[in-house]
Design an enzyme around this catalytic site. Structure first.
Site, PDB file in Angstrom:
ATOM      1  N   CYS A 203      -8.582  -7.328  41.349  1.00 36.99           N
ATOM      2  CA  CYS A 203      -9.452  -6.173  41.529  1.00 36.99           C
ATOM      3  C   CYS A 203      -8.701  -5.176  42.387  1.00 36.99           C
ATOM      4  O   CYS A 203      -8.466  -5.415  43.575  1.00 36.99           O
ATOM      5  CB  CYS A 203     -10.766  -6.567  42.196  1.00 36.99           C
TER       6      CYS A 203
ATOM      7  N   GLU B 252     -10.566  -2.074  35.777  1.00 31.86           N
ATOM      8  CA  GLU B 252      -9.478  -2.981  35.415  1.00 31.86           C
ATOM      9  C   GLU B 252      -8.675  -2.347  34.289  1.00 31.86           C
ATOM     10  O   GLU B 252      -9.187  -1.489  33.549  1.00 31.86           O
ATOM     11  CB  GLU B 252     -10.035  -4.343  34.994  1.00 31.86           C
TER      12      GLU B 252
END
Length: 254
Positions: free
Chosen positions: A2, A111
């Site tokens: 992340c 992402e």
């Protein structure tokens, strides 16, 4: 992994989910990046007798974990994530797993799918958010680093785990999400040993999140507007998430 996330919900919405926490008003943040301050929820130091609210409070920490034993952070790598599977045994995270577990409110995360060089495809950014909207709580770790002159910096990292079925086509890792009914257990570092909360460090069901292709504007920290989350046409088609088995109840964060 992340590397970017967002928190765009109001302080009132956060108060509804993180019961007993007094959140100050704050602006919506659409592109939270490493080294920036992030909001975390920690266990409090004890409420007055008779209170029936959970004992929690909100603080700001720098996103980029620095263990207390580091002498000079400039000589230490920036730890923005910690692998849930190994954090208990890692020297960098062992103490925080035992004593300083936190919750990190988020509206979702970004992402990137990066195709192989052989394919010739271009990287594609995705805004990944709860399909039902609202706020989620990432599992996090916190550490206070003290310099030789006595100054202190609160730092934090997001725990990650194997991606759920709906996200694994984009990336093999994703943040650990803690359900509201497990907030107290996760934050309780007095009676809950790290191995006793290991079952909480899981990815949600495959259909909990939805992935929306967005532009590469999120790559630049200077871009901070809501346009970062506007959908774009992507050449890549993601597989549908696995169907939920009838014997498993719907995962709810509300």
């Amino acid at each position: 992994m992340c590397g970017r996330f967002a928190l765009t919900s109001s302080s009132a919405d956060l108060r509804n989910i993180f019961s007993g926490v007094d959140f100050d008003d704050f602006p919506a943040r659409y592109n939270i990046a490493p080294t920036q301050p992030i909001l975390v929820v920690i266990a409090g130091e004890g409420r007055e007798r008779g209170s029936n609210l959970p004992d929690r409070r909100a603080v700001l920490v720098r996103w980029g974990f620095t263990p207390g034993w580091v002498k000079d952070p400039r000589d230490f790598p920036l730890l923005i994530n910690a692998r849930a599977e190994t954090a208990i045994g890692k020297a960098s995270f062992r103490a925080a797993m035992r004593h300083r577990r936190v919750l990190i409110p988020a509206s979702g995360f970004y992402e990137w799918h990066r195709p192989s060089k052989e394919s010739g495809g271009k990287p594609q950014a995705y805004w990944i958010r709860p399909r039902r909207g609202g706020v989620v709580a990432f599992a996090g770790l916190m550490e206070t680093w003290s310099s030789a002159d006595g100054s202190e910096v609160d730092t934090g990292a997001i725990l990650t785990t194997s991606a759920s079925a709906g996200i694994s086509a984009i990336h093999d890792r994703m943040p650990v999400v803690i359900k509201p009914e497990d907030f107290s257990r996760w934050l309780d570092c007095k009676t809950q040993e790290p191995r006793e909360v290991g079952d909480l460090m899981q990815s949600p069901q495959g259909d909990f999140f939805e992935a929306i292709p967005v532009s590469d504007k999120v790559n630049k920290v200077a871009n901070m507007g809501p346009d970062l989350q506007e959908p774009v046409v992507s050449e890549r088609t993601l597989p549908a998430p696995e169907k939920q088995r009838p014997d498993i109840g719907q995962l709810s964060f509300f």
